[in-house]
Scaffold this motif. Structure first.
Motif, short mmCIF file in Angstrom:
data_model
loop_
_atom_site.label_atom_id
_atom_site.label_comp_id
_atom_site.label_asym_id
_atom_site.label_seq_id
_atom_site.Cartn_x
_atom_site.Cartn_y
_atom_site.Cartn_z
N GLN A 36 0.83 -1.20 0.00
CA GLN A 36 0.00 0.00 0.00
C GLN A 36 0.87 1.25 0.00
O GLN A 36 0.57 2.24 -0.68
N GLU A 84 2.03 1.87 -3.46
CA GLU A 84 0.95 2.42 -4.28
C GLU A 84 0.77 3.91 -4.03
O GLU A 84 0.55 4.68 -4.98
N GLU A 85 0.85 4.31 -2.77
CA GLU A 85 0.68 5.73 -2.46
C GLU A 85 1.79 6.57 -3.07
O GLU A 85 1.55 7.67 -3.57
N GLU A 103 -7.78 6.92 4.31
CA GLU A 103 -8.36 6.75 2.97
C GLU A 103 -9.64 7.56 2.82
O GLU A 103 -9.90 8.09 1.74
N GLU A 142 -9.99 4.88 -7.82
CA GLU A 142 -9.00 4.24 -6.93
C GLU A 142 -9.42 4.37 -5.47
O GLU A 142 -9.25 3.44 -4.68
N GLN A 143 -9.98 5.51 -5.10
CA GLN A 143 -10.38 5.70 -3.71
C GLN A 143 -11.49 4.75 -3.30
O GLN A 143 -11.50 4.28 -2.16
N GLU A 198 -9.67 1.62 -2.46
CA GLU A 198 -8.85 1.74 -1.25
C GLU A 198 -9.71 1.74 0.01
O GLU A 198 -9.39 1.06 0.99
N LYS A 256 -11.14 -1.76 0.55
CA LYS A 256 -10.12 -2.70 1.04
C LYS A 256 -9.89 -2.52 2.54
O LYS A 256 -9.83 -3.50 3.29
#
Length: 162
Positions: free
Chosen positions: A47, A50-51, A95, A127-128, A131, A134
């Motif tokens: 993660q 990814e950020e 997130e 994407e949010q 995220e 998840k």
């Protein structure tokens, strides 16, 4: 210049936010690593990567549109989490905060009629959703397992659930 100075400044701020998220996720990964929960640690290291990639995507956009890159100071991550649940709650809270930030960027781009920015930012909107979902799922699994049964969370993650 293909971007307004206001939108470029707002995206620069978001670049800092994404880099801060990367650091925070590395810190959460370290928390789980210290507990010998290597699946959870790996999930948060991934993660974090990814950020950083999100920051780089925004950085590239600002440069390509001539907006002038001005990366702000990055806030320090939280270092201590009393429980696994608290660590994942922090991630979920982050997130949700980022979702609001991206919405604000999209609102600004829309108000300026900046269709290029809206196209780029739509990827972040999508994407949010991924995220937040998840982190909500992971938090639910951790709550069901409880702090004394985190090895069952590890097993859950080994089987590709996250």
């Amino acid at each position: 210049m293909l971007i307004s100075s206001a939108l470029a400044a707002a995206i620069n701020t978001q670049i800092g936010n994404e880099l801060a998220a990367s650091l925070q996720y590395h810190q959460i990964a370290a928390h789980f690593h210290e507990m010998h929960l290597l699946q959870l640690a790996g999930l948060f290291h991934k993660q974090a990567t990814e950020e950083r990639e999100h920051a780089e995507k925004l950085l590239k956009y600002v440069l390509e549109t001539g907006g002038g890159l001005r990366i702000p100071a990055v806030r320090a991550p939280m270092h201590v989490f009393p429980t696994a649940e608290a660590a994942v709650e922090a991630a979920l809270s982050w997130e949700r905060e980022v979702t609001g930030q991206i919405k604000g960027l999209m609102d600004l781009a829309a108000s300026e009629g900046d269709y290029l920015a809206q196209g780029v930012l739509q990827w972040f909107v999508d994407e949010q959703l991924e995220e937040v979902t998840k982190m909500q799922r992971l938090l639910g699994v951790i709550r069901m397992a409880g702090e004394r049964n985190l090895l069952s969370v590890e097993a859950y993650l080994v089987h590709g659930n996250a």
